[in-house]
Motif scaffolding. Structure first.
Motif, mmCIF file in Angstrom:
data_model
loop_
_atom_site.group_PDB
_atom_site.id
_atom_site.type_symbol
_atom_site.label_atom_id
_atom_site.label_comp_id
_atom_site.label_asym_id
_atom_site.label_seq_id
_atom_site.Cartn_x
_atom_site.Cartn_y
_atom_site.Cartn_z
ATOM 1 N N ARG A 168 17.676 -90.159 49.657
ATOM 2 C CA ARG A 168 16.943 -89.130 50.677
ATOM 3 C C ARG A 168 15.703 -88.397 50.046
ATOM 4 O O ARG A 168 15.146 -87.795 50.312
ATOM 5 N N PHE A 169 15.943 -88.479 48.297
ATOM 6 C CA PHE A 169 14.919 -87.879 47.646
ATOM 7 C C PHE A 169 13.778 -88.707 46.857
ATOM 8 O O PHE A 169 13.417 -88.194 46.052
ATOM 9 N N GLU A 170 13.734 -89.876 47.267
ATOM 10 C CA GLU A 170 12.933 -90.769 46.864
ATOM 11 C C GLU A 170 11.916 -91.426 47.902
ATOM 12 O O GLU A 170 11.880 -92.629 48.083
ATOM 13 N N ALA A 171 11.013 -90.736 48.079
ATOM 14 C CA ALA A 171 10.169 -90.842 49.568
ATOM 15 C C ALA A 171 8.957 -91.822 48.926
ATOM 16 O O ALA A 171 8.625 -91.597 47.754
ATOM 17 N N GLY A 172 8.810 -93.113 49.711
ATOM 18 C CA GLY A 172 7.535 -93.939 49.355
ATOM 19 C C GLY A 172 8.106 -94.979 48.354
ATOM 20 O O GLY A 172 9.318 -95.176 48.045
ATOM 21 N N THR A 173 7.081 -95.751 47.985
ATOM 22 C CA THR A 173 7.441 -96.869 47.134
ATOM 23 C C THR A 173 7.737 -96.146 45.858
ATOM 24 O O THR A 173 7.002 -95.475 45.431
ATOM 25 N N PRO A 174 8.928 -96.735 45.310
ATOM 26 C CA PRO A 174 9.381 -96.039 44.076
ATOM 27 C C PRO A 174 8.772 -96.409 42.788
ATOM 28 O O PRO A 174 7.897 -97.336 42.709
ATOM 29 N N ALA A 175 9.012 -95.665 41.933
ATOM 30 C CA ALA A 175 8.484 -96.292 40.409
ATOM 31 C C ALA A 175 9.314 -97.424 40.096
ATOM 32 O O ALA A 175 10.162 -97.308 39.015
ATOM 33 N N ILE A 176 9.255 -98.648 40.225
ATOM 34 C CA ILE A 176 9.926 -99.779 40.348
ATOM 35 C C ILE A 176 9.658 -100.337 38.665
ATOM 36 O O ILE A 176 11.006 -100.246 38.065
ATOM 37 N N THR A 177 8.526 -100.340 38.289
ATOM 38 C CA THR A 177 8.582 -101.020 37.043
ATOM 39 C C THR A 177 9.014 -99.944 35.672
ATOM 40 O O THR A 177 9.576 -100.256 34.829
ATOM 41 N N GLU A 178 8.615 -98.707 36.118
ATOM 42 C CA GLU A 178 9.153 -97.636 35.346
ATOM 43 C C GLU A 178 10.456 -97.288 35.061
ATOM 44 O O GLU A 178 11.296 -96.932 34.179
ATOM 45 N N ALA A 179 11.198 -97.725 36.345
ATOM 46 C CA ALA A 179 12.639 -97.320 36.496
ATOM 47 C C ALA A 179 13.493 -98.465 35.578
ATOM 48 O O ALA A 179 14.222 -98.117 34.938
ATOM 49 N N ILE A 180 12.970 -99.776 35.969
ATOM 50 C CA ILE A 180 13.663 -100.806 35.002
ATOM 51 C C ILE A 180 13.214 -100.579 33.392
ATOM 52 O O ILE A 180 14.035 -101.045 32.735
ATOM 53 N N THR A 181 12.109 -100.092 33.099
ATOM 54 C CA THR A 181 11.863 -99.897 31.916
ATOM 55 C C THR A 181 12.481 -98.817 31.397
ATOM 56 O O THR A 181 12.898 -98.855 30.084
ATOM 57 N N PHE A 182 12.610 -97.691 32.046
ATOM 58 C CA PHE A 182 13.852 -96.615 31.764
ATOM 59 C C PHE A 182 15.186 -97.035 31.431
ATOM 60 O O PHE A 182 15.603 -96.799 30.197
ATOM 61 N N GLY A 183 15.524 -98.318 32.270
ATOM 62 C CA GLY A 183 16.818 -98.947 31.771
ATOM 63 C C GLY A 183 16.787 -99.832 30.461
ATOM 64 O O GLY A 183 17.692 -99.561 29.697
ATOM 65 N N ALA A 184 15.800 -100.076 30.233
ATOM 66 C CA ALA A 184 15.449 -100.894 28.895
ATOM 67 C C ALA A 184 15.696 -99.965 27.607
ATOM 68 O O ALA A 184 15.910 -100.279 26.743
ATOM 69 N N ALA A 185 14.983 -98.665 27.834
ATOM 70 C CA ALA A 185 14.961 -97.489 26.952
ATOM 71 C C ALA A 185 16.444 -97.236 26.661
ATOM 72 O O ALA A 185 16.892 -97.037 25.351
ATOM 73 N N VAL A 186 17.048 -97.027 27.722
ATOM 74 C CA VAL A 186 18.454 -96.768 27.468
ATOM 75 C C VAL A 186 19.305 -97.826 26.679
ATOM 76 O O VAL A 186 19.882 -97.388 25.640
ATOM 77 N N ASP A 187 18.961 -99.016 27.098
ATOM 78 C CA ASP A 187 19.641 -100.171 26.279
ATOM 79 C C ASP A 187 19.398 -100.022 24.617
ATOM 80 O O ASP A 187 20.041 -100.505 23.914
ATOM 81 N N TYR A 188 17.963 -99.786 24.394
ATOM 82 C CA TYR A 188 17.419 -99.911 22.971
ATOM 83 C C TYR A 188 18.343 -98.716 22.365
ATOM 84 O O TYR A 188 18.749 -98.814 21.302
ATOM 85 N N VAL A 189 18.256 -97.553 23.113
ATOM 86 C CA VAL A 189 18.962 -96.382 22.362
ATOM 87 C C VAL A 189 20.678 -96.726 22.218
ATOM 88 O O VAL A 189 20.983 -96.235 21.072
ATOM 89 N N GLU A 190 21.100 -97.150 23.203
ATOM 90 C CA GLU A 190 22.526 -97.445 22.871
ATOM 91 C C GLU A 190 22.760 -98.721 21.922
ATOM 92 O O GLU A 190 23.888 -98.629 21.302
ATOM 93 N N SER A 191 21.647 -99.666 21.848
ATOM 94 C CA SER A 191 21.796 -100.559 20.477
ATOM 95 C C SER A 191 21.931 -99.762 19.203
ATOM 96 O O SER A 191 22.220 -100.476 18.110
ATOM 97 N N ILE A 192 21.397 -98.760 18.825
ATOM 98 C CA ILE A 192 21.206 -98.193 17.888
ATOM 99 C C ILE A 192 22.487 -97.056 17.881
ATOM 100 O O ILE A 192 23.091 -96.916 16.861
ATOM 101 N N GLY A 193 22.557 -96.514 18.756
ATOM 102 C CA GLY A 193 23.877 -95.484 18.623
ATOM 103 C C GLY A 193 23.304 -93.941 18.515
ATOM 104 O O GLY A 193 22.658 -93.811 17.455
ATOM 105 N N LEU A 194 23.526 -93.198 19.651
ATOM 106 C CA LEU A 194 23.246 -91.702 19.266
ATOM 107 C C LEU A 194 23.902 -91.084 18.184
ATOM 108 O O LEU A 194 23.299 -90.284 17.763
ATOM 109 N N GLY A 195 24.969 -91.413 17.943
ATOM 110 C CA GLY A 195 25.672 -90.895 16.608
ATOM 111 C C GLY A 195 24.751 -91.102 15.407
ATOM 112 O O GLY A 195 24.414 -90.222 14.459
#
Length: 408
Positions: A273-300
């Motif tokens: 409901r809050f995401e009008a229009g074509t979304p930031a497709i590639t940015e969202a997928i890359t956002f997920g890749a950044a999460v994967d990267y950080v979690e591969s190292i560990g926030l601790g």
């Protein structure tokens, strides 16, 4: 969330931006502004823009379906990174838009004349200006919580200030200038005791320490991808599902609808409901890749390394008689300071000549600068790639600067 707490690899080598055009090390100490990107994230963006690219949510062909799955998988990944679920996470253009979204949806329908909003003295402009704008439109009033002597949000003062007229408390989880860490569970309890909601600006916390929105007790949590080693142009709003369900859309267009006629429109449920229009497709997928990267190292691991660097830099700067340090000893990855008779801009310029990058200025926190009684500070901020060599280069650059100004 179950990432390793130690890692045996050269993290700096994974960031192509940390080398100058001459092949020399670039000592990047401005991660609080934006983080450098690892090769894994850059490659994920290239794939999403290239061989994997298609639109989402619309096409019946295979690649569109695959891209839709990847896009929604990124939503689940980003939500899970902070302990939420996909039904609670809205993709936005960044944390700034996320706060504006809350102000213009929840705020617009909830706030009325005489209601109060509690902010703190250390807030980023993005957590001040949207509330000023909505307060002007609704007649709400903004109160400002002071800081303690060591530059943390004074929750004792907040408790004394809060009344049943307060509908929202909006605090930075970690200050982008001071690095001070909010006791968020206590802030949530104080807000909820008077019936108010708690919004946390998590731009400086999500990349640097484990975050669990349920444990924090907040009602809204916002953060940006580019500070988490991901792309610019995308961020996230997490909100409790029941709050999202009651919030009206704030932008109209495609994708956020259920049914449209010229007489009336009904809207999609949940985040869509809050995401009008074509979304930031590639940015969202890359956002997920950044999460994967950080979690591969560990926030601790990340947090422990940054804490050690902060402790060393504060110790060495604190040994100088002409240096003023701001923020608490246990600041999260950020050290702000001034040197007598040397403007932070001059320091930053001279450091740049030695391939050392810091931030100098008001850091989008002018009310905080007024509170501290300075026009600007120099700020060194650390990331996953930061190392002792960066502090060595910074301290050598400061020594050179002091000599230029006749102070060495």
């Amino acid at each position: 969330m179950n990432a390793p707490t130690t890692i045996q690899r050269d993290l700096r080598a994974e960031f192509p931006g940390l080398v100058t055009s001459e092949g020399k090390p670039w000592h990047y100490l401005d991660t609080a502004a934006t983080a450098q990107k690892p090769r894994a994230v850059i490659d994920a963006m290239a794939r999403a823009l290239g061989e994997d690219y298609a639109t989402v949510h619309r096409g019946v062909y295979a690649r569109s379906a695959e891209m839709t799955l990847a896009y929604e998988a990124a939503r689940r990944k980003v939500a899970g990174f902070i302990g939420g679920t996909e039904e609670e996470l809205v993709f936005t253009r960044g944390a700034t838009e996320a706060i504006n979204l809350v102000a213009n949806t929840w705020g617009r329908v909830t706030l009325k004349a005489g209601d109060r909003i509690l902010l703190s003295q250390l807030e980023h402009h993005s957590n001040i200006v949207p509330w000023q704008m909505i307060a002007q439109q609704t007649g709400a009033v903004i109160d400002v919580c002071p800081l303690t002597a060591d530059h943390q949000i004074d929750l004792g003062a907040a408790e004394a200030m809060l009344t049943e007229a307060h509908k929202l408390v909006a605090f930075g989880h970690v200050s982008n200038v001071l690095g001070s860490v909010l006791d968020a569970p206590r802030a949530a309890a104080l807000a909820h005791n008077v019936g108010a909601m708690l919004l946390l600006d998590g731009c400086q916390s999500a990349p640097h320490m484990p975050v669990d929105v349920a444990a924090l007790g907040c009602d809204f949590y916002v953060f940006s991808a580019h500070k988490l080693y991901g792309p610019t142009g995308i961020g996230a709003l997490w909100a409790r599902a029941e709050l999202l369900a009651d919030m009206p859309p704030w932008e109209g267009g495609g994708a956020m609808i259920d049914r449209v006629t010229f007489q009336r429109t009904t809207y999609a449920s949940g985040p869509q409901r809050f995401e009008a229009g074509t979304p930031a497709i590639t940015e969202a997928i890359t956002f997920g890749a950044a999460v994967d990267y950080v979690e591969s190292i560990g926030l601790g691991h990340i947090h422990a390394n940054e804490q050690a660097l902060v402790a060393r830099l504060r110790r060495e700067l604190g040994a100088m008689d002409d240096v003023t340090l701001f923020g608490p000893e246990g600041s999260a990855g950020i050290v702000s300071f001034t040197i007598d008779d040397i403007h932070p801009h001059d320091l930053g310029t001279i450091l740049d000549e030695a391939n050392v990058a810091i931030r100098a200025g008001h850091h989008c926190a002018q009310p905080l600068m007024d509170y501290l009684g300075v026009p600007a500070t120099a700020r060194a901020s650390f990331g996953v790639y930061s190392a002792e060599a960066d502090i060595d280069a910074l301290m050598a650059g400061i020594a050179r600067t002091r000599k230029i100004f006749g102070k060495g």
